[in-house]
Design a protein around this motif. Sequence first.
Motif, mmCIF file in Angstrom:
data_model
loop_
_atom_site.group_PDB
_atom_site.id
_atom_site.type_symbol
_atom_site.label_atom_id
_atom_site.label_comp_id
_atom_site.label_asym_id
_atom_site.label_seq_id
_atom_site.Cartn_x
_atom_site.Cartn_y
_atom_site.Cartn_z
ATOM 1 N N CYS A 23 0.842 -1.209 0.000
ATOM 2 C CA CYS A 23 0.000 0.000 0.000
ATOM 3 C C CYS A 23 0.870 1.250 0.000
ATOM 4 N N SER A 24 1.723 1.396 -1.009
ATOM 5 C CA SER A 24 2.621 2.546 -1.059
ATOM 6 C C SER A 24 1.851 3.841 -1.279
ATOM 7 N N HIS A 25 0.872 3.796 -2.180
ATOM 8 C CA HIS A 25 0.173 5.028 -2.560
ATOM 9 C C HIS A 25 -0.620 5.594 -1.391
ATOM 10 N N ILE A 26 -1.253 4.719 -0.598
ATOM 11 C CA ILE A 26 -2.113 5.225 0.470
ATOM 12 C C ILE A 26 -1.274 5.916 1.551
ATOM 13 N N HIS A 27 -0.048 5.446 1.780
ATOM 14 C CA HIS A 27 0.812 6.112 2.757
ATOM 15 C C HIS A 27 1.163 7.519 2.290
ATOM 16 N N ALA A 28 1.593 7.617 1.030
ATOM 17 C CA ALA A 28 1.939 8.935 0.497
ATOM 18 C C ALA A 28 0.706 9.829 0.496
ATOM 19 N N THR A 29 -0.459 9.253 0.216
ATOM 20 C CA THR A 29 -1.684 10.045 0.163
ATOM 21 C C THR A 29 -2.043 10.579 1.546
ATOM 22 N N ALA A 30 -1.966 9.711 2.564
ATOM 23 C CA ALA A 30 -2.277 10.166 3.916
ATOM 24 C C ALA A 30 -1.344 11.310 4.302
ATOM 25 N N TYR A 31 -0.094 11.180 3.928
ATOM 26 C CA TYR A 31 0.893 12.212 4.263
ATOM 27 C C TYR A 31 0.597 13.518 3.527
ATOM 28 N N VAL A 32 0.394 13.453 2.216
ATOM 29 C CA VAL A 32 0.179 14.710 1.481
ATOM 30 C C VAL A 32 -1.142 15.363 1.879
ATOM 31 N N LEU A 33 -2.160 14.577 2.173
ATOM 32 C CA LEU A 33 -3.432 15.170 2.618
ATOM 33 C C LEU A 33 -3.217 15.955 3.906
ATOM 34 N N GLY A 34 -2.431 15.373 4.825
ATOM 35 C CA GLY A 34 -2.143 16.064 6.082
ATOM 36 C C GLY A 34 -1.375 17.349 5.858
ATOM 37 N N VAL A 35 -0.316 17.264 5.054
ATOM 38 C CA VAL A 35 0.524 18.448 4.825
ATOM 39 C C VAL A 35 -0.263 19.533 4.091
ATOM 40 N N GLU A 36 -1.075 19.122 3.119
ATOM 41 C CA GLU A 36 -1.874 20.108 2.381
ATOM 42 C C GLU A 36 -2.865 20.803 3.296
ATOM 43 N N SER A 37 -3.425 20.051 4.255
ATOM 44 C CA SER A 37 -4.382 20.715 5.137
ATOM 45 C C SER A 37 -3.662 21.659 6.100
ATOM 46 N N LEU A 38 -2.433 21.328 6.483
ATOM 47 C CA LEU A 38 -1.660 22.248 7.314
ATOM 48 C C LEU A 38 -1.330 23.529 6.556
ATOM 49 N N SER A 39 -0.960 23.393 5.274
ATOM 50 C CA SER A 39 -0.575 24.583 4.506
ATOM 51 C C SER A 39 -1.777 25.291 3.909
ATOM 52 N N GLY A 40 -2.956 24.701 4.036
ATOM 53 C CA GLY A 40 -4.151 25.335 3.469
ATOM 54 C C GLY A 40 -4.176 25.340 1.962
ATOM 55 N N VAL A 41 -3.607 24.299 1.346
ATOM 56 C CA VAL A 41 -3.606 24.206 -0.113
ATOM 57 C C VAL A 41 -4.880 23.486 -0.555
#
Lengths: 557, 127
Positions: A233-251
């Motif tokens: 499940c490589s994609h889901i890990h990267a997805t969970a991470y980018v979703l978190g970072v994007e919500s922190l940066s408000g993107v």
Amino acid sequence: MSVETDFLRIQGSVAPWVSGSRTAENRLDMDTSAERLVPAVTALRSLSWGYLSAITGFDSGTAAPSDGHIELLYHFCNGPAVATFRVKVPREDPSVPSIGPLVPSAVMYERELAETMGVKVAGLPKKRQFLSDDWPENVYPLRKDFTMESAAATREVGPAVGSEEAPGTFIIPIGPQHPALKEPGHFELAVDGEIVTHADIRLGYVHRGIEKGAEDRSWVHNIYLMERICGICSHIHATAYVLGVESLSGVAVPPRAQTVRTIFCEMERIHSHLLWLGVAAHQAGFDTLFMYSWRDRETIMDLLEELSGNRVNYSVNLLGGVKYDIDGKAADSVRRGLDFLERRTTHYLKIVTTDESFLRRTRGVGAITFDQANLLGTIGPTARASGVSRDLRVEAPYMAYRDFPVRPVLDSRCDLEARFVVRINELFESYRLIREMLDHMPAGELAVPAPRKVPEGEVISRVEAPRGELFYYIRSTGGVKPDRVKVRTPSLCNWAAVLSVAVGHKLADIPMIMVGIDPCFSCNDRSITLRRRGSAESWSWEDLRAYGISYYAGGGA
Amino acid sequence: MLNDVFVSLFKRPFTERYPYAVKPAPDRLRGKLLWDESKCDGCKLCVRDCPAKAIEIEVVDRAAKKYLYHYRIDRCIYCAQCVESCKEGALTMSNTLYHLASADKAAFTEIYGAKGTGACSEEAAEK
């Protein structure tokens, strides 16, 4: 019941033990202390609300060892809502009571805290669970004052095998290195004849220090580091991470990019479930099914390669969007592939529900009752096969799941057969979802620029991986690197359930029960350990045979 | 299931005859990184974003925009982050050059721009 009323109810019942609480969208933060933690958790449990999803620890100190605090976050989740108890303990003497008696699944997380953060949790077993046995004493990798030099020393290692308690029981050790185990894990099964009386597990043989590594890499680098946590499940890990970072940066990520991400998530689920079907069939001795399901899995692997350029680490995500579009020609080949897979999946569903000899290995075996699944905090298909409807795609839709709702797949039979049926039915749901997303793909951009520095703050990102809820806690201090990334993978949650369900089963059923939660496991070894009067010796198969002959020749004395 | 087995007896083997018969790679396959000297402005964003530290840019003459592009094939994880980071479009990943294994360590370091011609097309890289 809405999240707000839930939070009001919780705030009301834990009020005496909480010094302050704040609510933000879907989150409730409650400050408490080490002394008040147990009554606070008791009050929350008395509401029968949610399950313990993860325990995060982070070091708020600087490099000076006597300075600062370690903050412990106990995250309880229910659907989209996360209620967190925050406990601050001084770095010099970080001790908290165990909440294991209240929440059995907590022990695994507490051991992780004790080993990596140096938090003293009363009443935990001394044996290590996550770090290697020769890792030096009193060196805690996730503390901020950790240096590589301090980890250079090693400690003396005692006998590797054998549990501390219960002398006189016969323990069958399996792993960590084993020709049929796909991943190194060590299991100790105490048996009485054929019946398992106790099961224990030792993890951490492939501990790679990814959480620590993340603190030393930029936000962009970490996408690829997270992607490498798991090869399935490589994609889901990267997805969970980018979703978190994007919500922190408000993107705000464009809808087309979200849909592409979601399509990859579902394709990954298909590949993971087909892989599991093969592995599980193999453990049952049904190698024909194993071969055919893996042959058909090549279809989805080829499609993933065609869409992204790689079969395993698709690297589709960017901060702010995705790299690759799914256009007309690619969409058509996905549709063709799905048509073929749907026919095959119908066939497999028929096999696992009708094949007599296969059903003998699965029907009525390894039952995790609804209450057990609830109490032990099981997640993913394992929980859903026990009738517990925990699916974040349904309960807390994220990305394109908001526009393309998922129909939950549930089964209330609780046994291994139910776990097969749930996963196979989820395949059909994934086929339907992907087709729908391809037909109604929103137009627009694939990516928007994301800032290199992420504003100060913390975020919890939860997504539904093929094996269940994947939990990310990301904390930024406003720099170019994260301050803390905590990853709680789904398999860790399900071990507690498996270890308790294994007791009372025949040894021969254990591999199937283990594989039912979707790790990899096999049960046959050539060297066993015999514990007698507290001594541990390793015996070869030949020694054991000779011992058996002389034992019975002497009348079984 | 027995039916499956019986039908499969009369099918061609599923195994591919690699390396005797090489299946064409998908268009998007991420193979060897290629660098176009004429487009590169030496901003080093690719160096900064590479998670595997596989890229280094050596400045020969900044005014004339002359650089040496060091690319470590053995470190590269083929994620294509550099291709996305590059604002000038100077980087691409080949979908034909992917047979990169070698018994010789030197083969894993490519220095683009050093052979005089500079621009690195697929043909040049193949030599």
